[in-house]
Write a protein that holds these residues in place. Structure first.
Motif, mmCIF file in Angstrom:
data_model
loop_
_atom_site.group_PDB
_atom_site.id
_atom_site.type_symbol
_atom_site.label_atom_id
_atom_site.label_comp_id
_atom_site.label_asym_id
_atom_site.label_seq_id
_atom_site.Cartn_x
_atom_site.Cartn_y
_atom_site.Cartn_z
ATOM 1 N N VAL A 256 38.108 18.409 44.635
ATOM 2 C CA VAL A 256 37.793 17.068 45.291
ATOM 3 C C VAL A 256 36.158 17.315 45.273
ATOM 4 O O VAL A 256 35.546 18.215 45.922
ATOM 5 C CB VAL A 256 38.332 16.818 46.613
ATOM 6 C CG1 VAL A 256 37.867 15.529 46.827
ATOM 7 C CG2 VAL A 256 39.798 17.002 46.537
ATOM 8 N N VAL A 257 35.644 16.110 44.724
ATOM 9 C CA VAL A 257 33.945 15.909 44.877
ATOM 10 C C VAL A 257 34.064 14.430 45.534
ATOM 11 O O VAL A 257 34.568 13.551 45.020
ATOM 12 C CB VAL A 257 33.587 16.203 43.501
ATOM 13 C CG1 VAL A 257 31.888 15.812 43.599
ATOM 14 C CG2 VAL A 257 33.447 17.571 43.013
ATOM 15 N N TYR A 258 33.121 14.423 46.404
ATOM 16 C CA TYR A 258 33.016 13.046 47.067
ATOM 17 C C TYR A 258 31.298 12.970 47.127
ATOM 18 O O TYR A 258 30.604 13.753 47.522
ATOM 19 C CB TYR A 258 33.433 13.226 48.514
ATOM 20 C CG TYR A 258 33.244 12.034 49.360
ATOM 21 C CD1 TYR A 258 33.862 10.854 49.122
ATOM 22 C CD2 TYR A 258 32.060 12.017 50.214
ATOM 23 C CE1 TYR A 258 33.633 9.695 49.730
ATOM 24 C CE2 TYR A 258 31.843 10.766 51.021
ATOM 25 C CZ TYR A 258 32.626 9.780 50.820
ATOM 26 O OH TYR A 258 32.296 8.386 51.465
ATOM 27 N N VAL A 259 31.133 11.555 46.896
ATOM 28 C CA VAL A 259 29.757 11.332 47.102
ATOM 29 C C VAL A 259 29.602 9.977 47.495
ATOM 30 O O VAL A 259 30.235 9.017 47.121
ATOM 31 C CB VAL A 259 28.992 10.945 45.428
ATOM 32 C CG1 VAL A 259 27.416 10.540 45.462
ATOM 33 C CG2 VAL A 259 29.118 12.708 44.556
ATOM 34 N N GLU A 260 28.517 9.847 48.646
ATOM 35 C CA GLU A 260 28.333 8.581 49.019
ATOM 36 C C GLU A 260 26.886 8.211 48.824
ATOM 37 O O GLU A 260 26.001 9.169 49.365
ATOM 38 C CB GLU A 260 28.684 8.906 50.689
ATOM 39 C CG GLU A 260 28.941 7.622 51.538
ATOM 40 C CD GLU A 260 29.338 7.845 53.083
ATOM 41 O OE1 GLU A 260 28.428 7.726 53.962
ATOM 42 O OE2 GLU A 260 30.518 7.964 53.246
#
Length: 261
Positions: A256-260
């Motif tokens: 899982v990769v998360y970018v905000e």
């Protein structure tokens, strides 16, 4: 900007076949995410001297470099070039015509001050959240829509469906497969955050039905990518009767990769 990444092998005794990267150019004007899910090879072989992790590292590394260094090259072209570069690295030693030559699913997204581009090939997922909180999944659902009878054996899948018209496509040795991906562009101000998931992590939605894509995204945003992987592992261990997993392997590599923004 907030970026978080979690990646965990399905089996501690086997190498992780996933690949993930976040590229943030020094200009600070954009970036990219690349997530690959290597296809586990059959016991009968692949016609290749190299492992799936070798392949995903080569392809993922090339794709990361191209998406960052050539921001004006469309993602389809970047993937095509990355596949060609990877194929050239082992064409002299391996049978790249084999249906199980090392291959992977692909999620790529790239952003700049004006736009967010995306590309999805096969059964990994990209989730994008708008400023209003609406979560939009970007999926290549060709594999999911095939009848279960068509997927009865590996031999049947390889001879009739894998990288064939009417079936599904993965990034293997043919650069032209890049044109089969689901692609699009969204105005940058319409994306507040995004998450890329391999199917080992998206099991939380697709296999176990613990929530929808919006619930999944909110879990990742609130608790982080590792929390989603941990939830999936707990569900897998509890599914002793294979009620949800069926014939699928009990544990799969999960990324899982998360970018905000």
């Amino acid at each position: 900007m907030r970026t978080e990444l979690a990646s965990e092998p399905g089996d501690a005794d086997r190498p992780n076949e996933d690949f993930a990267s976040v590229g943030l150019p020094a200009s600070g004007q954009g970036g990219s995410v690349v997530v690959l899910d290597g296809v586990t090879p059959p016991r009968t072989g692949t016609g290749c001297l190299h492992s799936v992790p070798w392949f995903t590292a080569r392809l993922g590394g090339a794709l990361t470099e191209l998406t960052v260094s050539l921001p004006d090259v469309p993602l389809v072209d970047a993937l095509s070039r990355a596949i060609a570069r990877t194929s050239e690295a082992h064409a002299a030693t391996c049978d790249l015509s084999h249906p199980r030559t090392p291959q992977a699913t692909v999620v790529v997204t790239r952003w700049n001050p004006d736009t967010v581009e995306y590309l999805v090939l096969s059964d990994s997922a990209l989730l994008m959240e708008s400023p209003e909180g609406e979560v939009t999944p970007v999926l290549d659902d060709r594999l999911a829509l095939l009848p279960r009878s068509a997927l009865a054996t590996d031999a049947l899948v390889d001879s009739t469906l894998r990288n064939r018209e009417g079936g599904f496509f993965t990034a293997a040795a043919d650069p032209s497969v890049a044109a089969r991906a689901v692609t699009g562009t969204v105005p940058r101000d319409r994306v507040r955050a995004l998450a890329a998931l391999t199917d080992g992590a998206s099991r939380w939605v697709e296999r176990f039905g613990e929530g929808d894509w919006t619930d999944c995204f909110h879990l990742v945003r609130k608790e982080g990518p590792q929390a989603l992987v941990d939830r999936v592992r707990s569900l897998e261990r509890s599914d002793t009767a294979a009620t949800f997993l069926g014939r699928s392997k009990r544990h799969d590599d999960a990324t899982v990769v998360y970018v905000e923004f």
